[in-house]
Enzyme design. Structure first.
Site, PDB file in Angstrom:
ATOM      1  CE1 TYR A   1      -2.299   3.610   1.816  1.00  0.00           C
ATOM      2  CE2 TYR A   1      -4.290   2.070   1.173  1.00  0.00           C
ATOM      3  CZ  TYR A   1      -3.816   3.265   1.577  1.00  0.00           C
ATOM      4  OH  TYR A   1      -4.601   4.316   1.537  1.00  0.00           O
ATOM      5  CB  CYS A   2       3.548   2.579   2.348  1.00  0.00           C
ATOM      6  SG  CYS A   2       2.282   2.683   3.838  1.00  0.00           S
ATOM      7  CB  VAL A   3       5.307   0.126  -2.154  1.00  0.00           C
ATOM      8  CG1 VAL A   3       6.375   0.190  -3.415  1.00  0.00           C
ATOM      9  CG2 VAL A   3       6.475  -0.292  -1.160  1.00  0.00           C
TER      10      VAL A   3
END
Length: 344
Positions: free
Chosen positions: A97-99
């Protein structure tokens, strides 16, 4: 800012949170409303990793303050370097998600193929040597293989601070959000359009100037001793981390049983930064009093293997006290304590 794009981004963000009932933008009041206003103004969107904390207003303010005064602020380190660190730390922590989210922002700051290389986990294909060095550092940050810092000492509070904050966020995102920043019911063919909406909002704000210290008054002052050593040289980052630490440490003392706090401290003392195997966590939790085992399992998994916190772990934890606030505070304390250990 385009009001239509803002409404689309709000709706998409609010639909992504799992396990807790967030405070929606239309219902926000007091401290929550103040944080939401700053978040949209300075970050561009109501970022789900931040707003998932909204059932606990001071915790919401703490995590936003950490994020703003490290990643978002216009300071001594440029935003591209910090976004590269954020995306690469998320790679190392297996937080897709954060990538995806921070690679999207990075597209507006560096060459598109360099941002795509980080998103794909192909750091060797990054053409810009400075961005490549920071990404390689970020991916291994917190492990014995971490390289020397590829940035000057005066930038360390912001870039190390960004890495610290994403060690925290990656753990919380792995629990309370899915693997993709796209709305859960959006068809795959809509991903490009959604990405462009979010990207336009975030890219514009990432290039704007954001004065240091803008979020500090959201939290009460705290002793300077609460700031981590790596904040030395940047009074604003040190103050932000001290204020946030005070909030999260108080939450831990309030909701995490003392035997669980002691157990996590013992586990982190010999930790090498890598994901713990289930047998290790099961064995450690078995030594706790029976009443403390649900909290112990949640805390150890959050800190050492957050991707393994599933509905069964949360259901077990909720049996005695189902409040969203207790769940969030317990997980937040564990994630923050692990992030602190990583940067020690």
């Amino acid at each position: 800012m385009n009001s239509g794009l803002v409404r689309v981004a709000r709706s998409g963000a609010e639909a992504q949170i799992e396990h807790v009932s967030l405070v929606r933008h239309a219902a926000a009041q007091g401290l929550v409303a103040r944080v939401y206003d700053q978040l949209e103004r300075d970050f561009g969107i109501l970022a789900p990793p931040v707003i998932l904390h909204s059932p606990v207003p001071d915790l919401l303010a703490a995590v936003w303050t950490m994020l703003r005064e490290t990643l978002v602020v216009t300071g001594k380190a440029d935003r591209a370097a910090k976004e590269a660190a954020a995306a690469a730390v998320s790679l190392g922590n297996s937080c897709p998600y954060c990538v995806a989210a921070h690679s999207t922002t990075l597209h507006g700051l560096v060459r598109g193929r360099d941002a795509a290389a980080i998103a794909a986990g192909r750091l060797d294909r990054i053409g810009d040597p400075r961005i490549r060095a920071i990404a390689e550092w970020g991916e291994r940050f917190g492990t014995p293989e971490v390289p020397e810092r590829p940035f000057p000492p005066e930038q360390a509070p912001e870039i190390v601070g960004t890495a610290f904050v994403f060690h925290y966020f990656n753990r919380m995102v792995n629990i309370f959000l899915g693997e993709s920043p796209f709305p859960p019911n959006a068809p795959a063919r809509a991903y490009g359009a959604v990405s462009r909406v979010v990207g336009r909002l975030m890219a514009a704000n990432s290039r704007a100037a954001h004065a240091p210290g803008g979020s500090l008054d959201l939290l009460p002052a705290a002793p300077a001793s609460g700031a981590p050593p790596w904040t030395a040289g940047d009074e604003v980052v040190a103050d932000a981390l001290a204020r946030a630490s005070a909030v999260i440490d108080r939450a831990g003392e309030r909701v995490v049983p003392a035997p669980v706090r002691d157990l996590l401290a013992a586990e982190l003392a010999g930790w090498d930064g890598r994901t713990a195997e289930p047998a290790r966590i099961d064995g450690a939790v078995a030594g706790l009093p029976a009443a403390d085992r649900p909290a112990g399992r949640l805390v150890l998994l959050t800190a050492l293997a957050s991707h393994r916190v599933g509905p069964a772990v949360i259901a077990e934890f909720r049996r005695d006290d189902g409040a969203d606030a207790r769940l969030l505070e317990c997980a937040a304390w564990a994630a923050f304590t692990a992030a602190r250990a990583v940067t020690a």
